[in-house]
Design a protein around this motif. Structure first.
Motif, PDB file in Angstrom:
ATOM      1  N   TYR A  97       2.041  14.238  -2.794  1.00  0.00           N
ATOM      2  CA  TYR A  97       1.951  14.730  -1.530  1.00  0.00           C
ATOM      3  C   TYR A  97       1.943  16.271  -1.576  1.00  0.00           C
ATOM      4  CZ  TYR A  97       3.668  10.811   1.394  1.00  0.00           C
ATOM      5  OH  TYR A  97       3.433   9.336   1.876  1.00  0.00           O
ATOM      6  N   LEU A  98       2.740  16.991  -2.199  1.00  0.00           N
ATOM      7  CA  LEU A  98       3.028  18.388  -2.333  1.00  0.00           C
ATOM      8  C   LEU A  98       1.904  19.123  -2.877  1.00  0.00           C
ATOM      9  CD1 LEU A  98       6.683  19.189  -2.925  1.00  0.00           C
ATOM     10  CD2 LEU A  98       5.379  18.796  -0.810  1.00  0.00           C
ATOM     11  N   LYS A  99       1.071  18.186  -4.022  1.00  0.00           N
ATOM     12  CA  LYS A  99      -0.214  18.610  -4.642  1.00  0.00           C
ATOM     13  C   LYS A  99      -1.234  18.873  -3.598  1.00  0.00           C
ATOM     14  CE  LYS A  99      -3.570  17.627  -8.563  1.00  0.00           C
ATOM     15  NZ  LYS A  99      -3.715  16.646  -9.392  1.00  0.00           N
ATOM     16  N   SER A 100      -1.425  17.960  -2.672  1.00  0.00           N
ATOM     17  CA  SER A 100      -2.380  17.951  -1.590  1.00  0.00           C
ATOM     18  C   SER A 100      -2.167  18.970  -0.576  1.00  0.00           C
ATOM     19  CB  SER A 100      -2.520  16.412  -1.071  1.00  0.00           C
ATOM     20  OG  SER A 100      -1.514  15.912  -0.550  1.00  0.00           O
ATOM     21  N   GLY A 101      -0.953  19.510  -0.621  1.00  0.00           N
ATOM     22  CA  GLY A 101      -0.618  20.508   0.722  1.00  0.00           C
ATOM     23  C   GLY A 101      -0.711  19.890   2.143  1.00  0.00           C
ATOM     24  N   LEU A 102      -0.300  18.538   2.111  1.00  0.00           N
ATOM     25  CA  LEU A 102      -0.196  17.880   3.347  1.00  0.00           C
ATOM     26  C   LEU A 102       0.916  18.640   4.415  1.00  0.00           C
ATOM     27  CD1 LEU A 102      -0.519  14.256   2.449  1.00  0.00           C
ATOM     28  CD2 LEU A 102      -2.456  15.662   3.010  1.00  0.00           C
ATOM     29  N   THR A 103       0.349  18.549   5.749  1.00  0.00           N
ATOM     30  CA  THR A 103       1.412  18.678   6.990  1.00  0.00           C
ATOM     31  C   THR A 103       1.905  17.374   7.536  1.00  0.00           C
ATOM     32  OG1 THR A 103       0.293  21.096   7.147  1.00  0.00           O
ATOM     33  CG2 THR A 103       1.833  20.026   8.903  1.00  0.00           C
ATOM     34  N   THR A 104       0.906  16.456   7.569  1.00  0.00           N
ATOM     35  CA  THR A 104       1.039  15.164   8.034  1.00  0.00           C
ATOM     36  C   THR A 104       0.584  14.159   7.274  1.00  0.00           C
ATOM     37  OG1 THR A 104      -1.037  14.890   9.356  1.00  0.00           O
ATOM     38  CG2 THR A 104       0.779  16.029  10.432  1.00  0.00           C
ATOM     39  N   VAL A 105       1.076  12.896   7.520  1.00  0.00           N
ATOM     40  CA  VAL A 105       0.643  11.861   6.290  1.00  0.00           C
ATOM     41  C   VAL A 105      -0.676  11.554   6.712  1.00  0.00           C
ATOM     42  CG1 VAL A 105       1.004   9.430   5.794  1.00  0.00           C
ATOM     43  CG2 VAL A 105       3.080  11.002   5.848  1.00  0.00           C
ATOM     44  N   PRO A 106      -1.200  11.301   8.058  1.00  0.00           N
ATOM     45  CA  PRO A 106      -2.467  11.021   8.491  1.00  0.00           C
ATOM     46  C   PRO A 106      -3.551  11.787   7.934  1.00  0.00           C
ATOM     47  CG  PRO A 106      -1.299  10.734  10.695  1.00  0.00           C
ATOM     48  CD  PRO A 106      -0.257  11.383   9.399  1.00  0.00           C
ATOM     49  N   GLN A 107      -3.433  13.098   7.593  1.00  0.00           N
ATOM     50  CA  GLN A 107      -4.068  14.206   7.027  1.00  0.00           C
ATOM     51  C   GLN A 107      -4.493  13.771   5.457  1.00  0.00           C
ATOM     52  OE1 GLN A 107      -2.108  17.704   6.884  1.00  0.00           O
ATOM     53  NE2 GLN A 107      -3.005  18.694   8.136  1.00  0.00           N
TER      54      GLN A 107
END
Length: 540
Positions: A97-107
């Motif tokens: 999750y943190l590697k991808s830099g997400l703000t929301t799960v749907p991203q």
């Protein structure tokens, strides 16, 4: 009612609001990360407290104590086994999750699949928040206050009207936190209220045992553990139905359910996305797991005490009256205002967390990509606030009608089971498999929803063999079906090139050095909790 009750209630509630405002008044709320992710500044303690408080609201306090009043310690599986899901979140999914830099799960669903999958998941989650979660949070909170303070009798209102008024008041205050302060204000107020709730929540079983024992805590404990040993048993036969928790489900359907809730649900993991680094996110998740092992003391024990003390009176409204009844009867009046304040904080915590997440998903996963891809962050913050306001109004109107839905915990859990499993499956295989094709979620999610609804709301009513099957068995069986369907789709039409998860450079990804050792200790404590509440110890 003593004058000290409203004074302590208002005083503690105002203190939490003042501290939250003071600590967050200089936050930059015009940026996406600043408003929705607290500027990626959250530490492990705040994350753990916010995770617990987002989960532990009146919905659990009322609903779980209602179940324990009816059947004993069996529902503790919902709480205790959450530790497994939180450990998996910390060490399997959180680094990704943190590697991808997400703000929301749907991203992630757009990153891994395509924009249509992102919108599909976003719409499903938004509907679940608006129609199921938010109204039930408000309703459960109103149940507590109406029953404890007998607001309907005090002001000469119908029960429906009293619940509607309390729902509206809660929604107004919660919306101010969620829509004006952003995630940092939400997480900070959660942590402060968390300390209050742990202290206040422990008062109920302590005073309850003293009252049960006629003034003696030791006698109360003796009656609690020996009146009916079956009530102490958390390990149930495999063929029992809801609200019991059959033992095979602890490793199957319940585990899948918990993995969705703790590792995929936006309203829960958004605070881990706001961690300052991977190590702090892992600390927060693991410590929250430890706290969840201890929560049955607060959300199950009082229900059993209430049944022993008040008998059938505790089972009114499918047991939803049990917790408010024992609070009203055993908590000393000078402490009642403080207890009401921390309960109000718990309700606000869950409400404003879900509302903040709903605003986040709409603004970033639906409005921006569909209507205004080039909109600046400051504009998207305003869009999220406007949407959140509309959602708060709609859910407030819907909330008092939950009075007619029966036991609230059963209603919420059975509804969520329709879609939580396929979303988790698509996320898990998306991270772990490089070859799963874009079309897979578009097949698996609708097929699962149709099959689950057919089983839970259709076939079980006409096929005798299915009538007493716990709905989490459907979840377990459909999880296996979903994975087989994923394998078939991938075999027939694999992705043309391997998916590569790139590092967005959002935070430091150095893992927590002592994390695995601490996690092993937490999971050992979880097993010991089951040993204590089994025929080996208290359920002899």
């Amino acid at each position: 009612m003593s004058w000290i009750v409203p004074i302590t209630f208002v005083g503690f509630t105002a203190l939490v609001a003042l501290i939250s405002w003071w600590k967050t008044k200089d936050d930059n709320l015009d940026s996406q990360d600043g408003y929705y992710l607290a500027g990626r500044s959250l530490t492990g303690g705040i994350i753990a407290g916010s995770l617990l408080m987002t989960n532990l609201s009146a919905e659990q306090l009322v609903g779980m104590n209602a179940q324990s009043a009816r059947i004993g310690m069996s529902p503790m599986g919902w709480e205790v086994t959450s530790a497994v899901a939180l450990v998996i979140l910390a060490f399997v999914l959180m680094p990704r999750y943190l590697k991808s830099g997400l703000t929301t799960v749907p991203q992630f669903f757009e990153m891994r699949y395509d924009a249509n999958v992102r919108r599909l998941v976003s719409l499903i989650v938004l509907v679940s928040y608006v129609v199921i979660m938010l109204p039930n949070i408000l309703y459960a909170g109103a149940q507590v206050f109406v029953n404890i303070f007998q607001i309907d009798a005090l002001f000469g209102l119908s029960r429906f009207s009293a619940i509607a008024i309390v729902c509206a008041a809660t929604a107004i205050v919660g919306s101010i936190y969620a829509l004006c302060g952003g995630l940092h204000a939400v997480a900070l107020s959660d942590t402060i209220n968390g300390f209050g709730l742990v202290f206040g929540g422990l008062l109920v079983p302590i005073f309850g045992l003293i009252a049960l024992g006629g003034g003696s805590f030791s006698e109360g404990w003796n009656l609690f553990t020996n009146t009916d040993p079956a009530m102490m048993n958390s390990i149930n036969a495999a063929n029992l139905n809801e609200p019991y928790m059959p033992w095979p489900l602890l490793f199957t359907g319940l585990l899948v359910n918990n993995l969705y809730y703790w590792a995929t649900n936006q309203s829960i993991i958004q605070r881990t996305f706001g961690a300052k680094n991977l190590a702090e996110a892992q600390k927060g998740a693991v410590f929250a797991g430890l706290l969840k092992i201890l929560t049955p003391i607060i959300i199950l024990v009082p229900g059993i005490i209430a049944f022993y003390m008040f008998g059938d009176a505790a089972l009114v409204d499918n047991g939803d009256a049990a917790y408010p009844l024992i609070v009203r009867e055993v908590v000393p009046t000078p402490l009642l205002g403080f207890f009401a304040a921390v309960m109000f904080g718990a309700i606000l915590s869950s409400f404003n967390s879900v509302l903040n997440s709903a605003s986040t998903i709409y603004a970033l996963d639906i409005h921006r990509p569909v209507f205004n891809p080039d909109a600046p962050d400051s504009y998207m913050v305003k869009i999220g606030q406007r949407f959140g306001t509309a959602v708060a109004v709609f859910s407030t109107i819907l909330s008092p009608f939950m009075l007619y839905m029966g036991g609230i915990t059963t209603f919420v859990n059975s509804c969520f089971a329709a879609f939580n499993t396929p979303i988790f499956v698509c996320l898990l295989v998306g991270f772990l498999s490089k070859r799963v094709p874009t079309v897979m979620p578009k097949i698996v999610i609708p097929v699962h929803v149709v099959l689950y609804c057919a089983l839970q709301f259709g076939l079980r009513n006409v096929i005798p063999a299915l009538q007493n099957v716990h709905y989490l068995y459907f979840t377990a069986g459909l999880f296996v079906f979903d994975m087989l369907l994923v394998a078939i789709i991938t075999k027939v039409s694999p992705r043309s090139s391997d998916f590569i998860l790139n590092d967005a450079g959002a935070v430091d990804l150095t893992p927590w050095k002592q994390g695995k050792v601490v996690s092993a200790v937490v999971l050992t404590i979880m097993v010991l909790a089951y040993v204590v509440f089994s025929p080996l110890v208290l359920a002899k």
